[in-house]
Design an enzyme around this catalytic site. Structure first.
Site, PDB file in Angstrom:
ATOM      1  CB  ALA A 190      -0.933   0.009   1.206  1.00 54.13           C
ATOM      2  CB  VAL A 240       5.297   1.318   3.201  1.00 57.16           C
ATOM      3  CG1 VAL A 240       4.770   2.732   2.956  1.00 57.16           C
ATOM      4  CG2 VAL A 240       4.701   0.748   4.486  1.00 57.16           C
ATOM      5  CE  LYS A 241       2.987   0.617  -5.128  1.00 55.84           C
ATOM      6  NZ  LYS A 241       1.893   0.313  -6.094  1.00 55.84           N
ATOM      7  CB  ILE A 242       8.225   5.447  -0.594  1.00 60.17           C
ATOM      8  CG1 ILE A 242       7.950   4.827   0.787  1.00 60.17           C
ATOM      9  CG2 ILE A 242       8.636   6.906  -0.481  1.00 60.17           C
ATOM     10  CD1 ILE A 242       6.971   5.582   1.640  1.00 60.17           C
TER      11      ILE A 242
END
Length: 220
Positions: free
Chosen positions: A58, A84-86
């Protein structure tokens, strides 16, 4: 090799999880918005659909590193083990470095060049997601970019892996795998295209007809 579905459609994940050997599900803000569900409602349902061993991704919404880190921690608290997508911006790279120290696994997303992807990996991202079709749509060569990124990671950031994304055809996905990518994520329509091959159905019908002509039924 890790195969992911790029969707927030829980029903389709449940259906395709019985067919594909999927490693998990990737999402982004646009995908979650299309589901019309709160991210805090849909993420647990997606995790349940892929099982405890499945990996869920996400994305943060903040534009600054501090906000990205705070949102990443909130996501990690809600779904332990989530990736975690950054977005790989200057602030995103700073956030990836900080989250690496916190022990939160990240994916560098919105990657449009091999150099951008390499920086994300060097900052500490476990996964790097190049946008194959979007690069093509801008007049670039998405597959070549993936090939370059894959080679760079093998030489300079072997602990990171390419998770290729943004596909319109199965051919694009296969070309990424041929380039050595260890992970891909497929939108639902491309995943379905891999299954829907008219020639296969025609061959099966021919087998059935020949068998029925010889034995009068379709029993083994």
């Amino acid at each position: 090799m890790e195969l992911y579905l790029d969707t927030a459609n829980v029903a389709e994940v449940e259906r395709l999880a019985h067919i594909f050997p999927i490693a998990g599900v990737t999402t982004n803000p646009s995908i979650v918005a299309a589901s019309k569900e709160s991210i805090w409602d849909v993420l647990p349902r997606l995790q349940n659909a892929i099982g405890e061993e499945g990996t869920l991704f996400a994305q943060t919404m903040s534009r600054d590193a501090k906000g990205m880190v705070e949102e990443a921690k909130r996501l990690n608290n809600a779904i332990p083990g989530i990736v975690v997508k950054i977005p790989v911006t200057a602030e995103g790279l700073a956030a990836i470095k900080l989250l690496k120290k916190e022990g939160i696994v990240t994916l560098g997303t919105a990657v449009y060049s091999a150099s951008q992807g390499l920086l994300a990996a060097l900052a500490g991202a476990k996964y790097v997601a190049p946008y194959v079709n979007r690069v093509d749509a801008q007049g670039g060569d998405g597959i070549r970019m993936v090939q370059e990124l894959q080679t760079l990671l093998e030489h300079h950031a072997p602990d990171s892996m390419v998770l290729a994304a943004s596909f319109k055809t199965p051919r694009q996905a296969l070309d990424c795998l041929l380039a050595g990518c260890q992970a891909i994520t497929l939108p639902l329509d491309v995943a379905q295209q891999m299954l829907n091959t008219p020639a296969v159905e025609s061959a099966i019908e021919k087998f059935e007809q020949d068998w029925k002509n010889a034995f009068g039924n379709l029993n083994l």
